[in-house]
Enzyme design. Structure first.
Site, mmCIF file in Angstrom:
data_model
loop_
_atom_site.group_PDB
_atom_site.id
_atom_site.type_symbol
_atom_site.label_atom_id
_atom_site.label_comp_id
_atom_site.label_asym_id
_atom_site.label_seq_id
_atom_site.Cartn_x
_atom_site.Cartn_y
_atom_site.Cartn_z
ATOM 1 N N HIS A 96 1.300 -9.608 -8.378
ATOM 2 C CA HIS A 96 1.151 -8.204 -8.771
ATOM 3 C C HIS A 96 2.108 -7.848 -9.907
ATOM 4 C CE1 HIS A 96 4.637 -8.075 -6.103
ATOM 5 N NE2 HIS A 96 4.952 -6.906 -6.645
ATOM 6 N N ARG A 266 16.462 -3.514 -4.642
ATOM 7 C CA ARG A 266 15.747 -3.422 -5.920
ATOM 8 C C ARG A 266 15.968 -2.060 -6.562
ATOM 9 N NH1 ARG A 266 9.135 -3.806 -6.473
ATOM 10 N NH2 ARG A 266 9.258 -1.555 -6.641
HETATM 11 C C1 SIN Z 1 8.876 -7.255 -5.280
HETATM 12 O O1 SIN Z 1 7.663 -7.375 -5.396
HETATM 13 O O2 SIN Z 1 9.518 -6.469 -5.965
HETATM 14 C C2 SIN Z 1 9.607 -8.116 -4.280
HETATM 15 C C3 SIN Z 1 9.999 -9.408 -4.871
HETATM 16 C C4 SIN Z 1 10.767 -10.256 -3.901
HETATM 17 O O3 SIN Z 1 11.155 -9.772 -2.845
HETATM 18 O O4 SIN Z 1 10.992 -11.419 -4.206
#
Ligand code: SIN
Length: 275
Positions: A96, A266
């Site tokens: 994605h 994040r």
């Molecule tokens: C995300 O799609 O931001 C998660 C990526 C991850 O946890 O490695």
């Protein structure tokens, strides 16, 4: 600061910089230049408080909050990406591009590893400029001017894939059915290169095509966007950081660690309207 390319397609590991420092404008400019060139940057051995991660992200733009997942209670700009040992799905567990269901999807994301399983839990990245460049002129011509619909519905409506995660507190399912339209090929606002801009998680159709044509075309494009030759893969350690360009990269959080816990933090940087 040293920069070492990871694969032929994209990605570079950056050494010799402590991201918790109050970085000079020159260092930030160097990181930004490397980001535009390599599309995803990796740093190891970092130590960030939530405030330091936010401060680093803000050097690259205004931070966003997720419309369908609750942020950290104390720091709404931070999304705690957590997989519990008894989870059967993980956040981001499919190819994605982040939040393409928004009119102005995020420019990029900065992910910091707090706790990772001993094995597994890698993240894969795919270069969408390379995916575009490798197509024939005839096929590029066919795609020129096409637009696609994107929606959060498949992930965040009642019963959507991402609502099954135990730790990610999803919200606003009634708003997830809305659609936005983006070009199938977008031009990167900073490096001027074209990139494919459809993804399996959020792209729901091609505007103006019959449903069976749209499904067939998207199948070809999904295969093209994630061909192995356009990818790199990152093995996490606690303290690792990945910073990816959401305008030129798709990513995939591999879920091959059932029974183990993984915790990442994040932040995302606001982006612009894809053209
Ligand atoms: C995300 O799609 O931001 C998660 C990526 C991850 O946890 O490695």
């Amino acid at each position: 600061m040293e920069i070492h390319r990871l694969t032929g397609a994209l990605g570079a590991e950056v050494t010799g910089v402590d991201l918790a420092d109050d970085l000079t404008d020159e260092t930030v400019a160097q990181i930004r230049a490397a980001f535009n060139e390599h599309h995803v940057l990796f740093f190891r051995g970092q130590h960030w408080t939530p405030e330091q991660q936010i401060a680093f992200g803000q050097r690259f733009g205004e931070l966003d909050t997720h419309p369908f997942v609750e942020g950290n209670d104390a720091y709404p700009e931070i999304l705690d990406v957590i997989t519990d040992p008894d989870d059967v799905v993980n956040f981001g567990g499919g190819w994605h591009t982040d939040v393409t269901f928004l009119p102005e999807p995020d420019l990029g994301s900065i992910l910091y590893a707090i706790e990772v399983p001993e094995h597994g839990g890698d993240t894969l990245f795919a270069n969408q400029h390379a995916a575009y460049d490798a197509m024939s002129d005839g096929f590029k011509g066919l795609l020129d001017g096409l637009r696609a619909t994107h929606s959060a519905g498949p992930q965040y409506q009642e019963g959507g894939y991402s609502t099954r995660s135990k730790q990610m507190r999803t919200k606003n399912p009634e708003l997830a059915a809305e659609h936005v339209v983006h070009p199938v090929i977008r031009t990167h606002p900073e490096n001027g290169r074209k990139a494919l801009y459809v993804n399996r998680a959020f792209t729901t159709g091609i505007v103006g095509l019959h449903p069976h044509e749209s499904t067939a075309l998207l199948r070809i494009l999904h295969e093209q966007t994630t061909r192995e030759a356009f990818t790199c893969r990152f093995r996490w350690e606690p303290g690792s950081v990945a910073m990816w360009d959401n305008r030129s990269v798709q990513h995939y959080a591999m879920f091959d660690y059932a029974g183990k816990r993984r915790h990442m933090r994040r932040v995302t940087i606001k982006g612009d309207t894809p053209v």
